[in-house]
Design an enzyme around this catalytic site. Structure first.
Site, PDB file in Angstrom:
ATOM      1  NE  ARG A 146      -3.799   0.172   2.255  1.00 54.63           N
ATOM      2  CZ  ARG A 146      -4.392   0.700   3.326  1.00 54.63           C
ATOM      3  NH1 ARG A 146      -4.238   0.130   4.517  1.00 54.63           N
ATOM      4  NH2 ARG A 146      -5.129   1.785   3.218  1.00 54.63           N
ATOM      5  CB  CYS A 177      -1.904   3.983   9.485  1.00 52.58           C
ATOM      6  SG  CYS A 177      -3.287   4.536  10.516  1.00 52.58           S
TER       7      CYS A 177
END
Length: 278
Positions: free
Chosen positions: A178, A234
């Site tokens: 990611r 995050c």
């Protein structure tokens, strides 16, 4: 003393009158799974707090997928389940401390200093033959008075400025694919904040799911300088919390959370996006 405590430590203190145990189990994409698991069985005396209903506020255009809850509302909820500033709080989940760390961070942000995270999750507790219960405790309400520490938090503009400041380290807590922009399964845009280093939050865990020792954590963060300000993010501000906890355990003096995280960053079309290795 360490924030991380083992299940034997919890067992020895679970019935002490100033202790409240909080079940934080949650599963992304299955919002009722945590409460269902809690109702099936939990550590005796534990109360339940839900990531999305209790430990986050409503999603809007900006602010990310799990915006921080209103501190006044959270303080009222904590008081309702019998937590005040003198209570020792022990948080647990079954996801490596991911959601328990969110509660630890929120309560620390609100000035509460005696919050612990149970190192091993509920499955380890149950597998060890420790007691479990279906009973939901009756709690005597009290008053939780928040003393908010705004210095623990950064906003979008702080991050934009930090990108230009070599003395500030930005850490991305998502898994490598990611971060690199190769595989984005949750948010609408792939990549990372330019200049950010990747420290996947699960790097704080051993293969068996327990947290690493301090020496192992020191090795994991050896390329993160202790004398720099650290900003951690995050996808939505949740999985950044284990990184914040680990760095705090190691004595890093200036670790801050970008609570909106990637899902907030990409809600502004003018923000730059990086892909690949830095």
């Amino acid at each position: 003393m360490s924030v991380l405590v083992n299940k034997a430590w919890v067992l020895a203190r679970m019935y002490e009158p100033d202790v409240t145990i909080v079940d934080c189990r949650f599963m992304l994409g299955q919002p009722d799974a945590g409460r269902i698991s809690y109702e099936e069985n939990h550590i005796p005396g534990a109360v339940f707090l839900d990531l999305e209903k209790d430990l986050s506020s409503s999603v809007s255009e900006h602010g990310g997928r799990h915006p921080l809850p209103d501190t006044g509302q959270l303080a009222a909820k904590l008081g309702k389940i019998g937590i005040n500033r003198e209570t020792r709080v022990i948080a647990y989940d079954d996801q490596g401390g991911l959601y328990a760390s969110r509660l630890w961070w929120l309560m620390s942000y609100m000035g509460h200093e005696t919050v612990f995270v149970m190192n091993e999750g509920f499955s380890a507790w149950k597998d060890a033959g420790y007691p479990v219960s279906k009973d939901q405790p009756v709690r005597v309400p009290t008053t939780f008075t928040a003393d908010v520490h705004p210095e623990m938090l950064v906003n979008l503009e702080d991050v934009r400025q930090a990108m230009k400041d070599p003395s500030i380290v930005i850490l991305d807590s998502r898994e490598s694919s990611r971060y690199l922009g190769l595989n984005e399964t949750i948010d609408h845009t792939a990549g990372h904040i330019p200049g950010a280093k990747n420290k996947f939050w699960k790097g704080v865990l051993q293969d068996n799911g327990e947290w690493k020792s301090l020496d192992e954590l020191k090795e994991y963060y050896k390329d993160v300088p202790k004398d720099h300000e650290i900003i951690v993010y995050c996808g939505s501000g949740v999985s950044a919390c284990p990184n914040v906890l680990a760095l705090t355990e190691l004595g890093y003096p200036d670790v801050r959370l970008y609570a909106g995280s990637w899902s907030d960053w990409i809600s502004y079309s003018e923000n730059p996006i990086a892909t690949g290795e830095e």
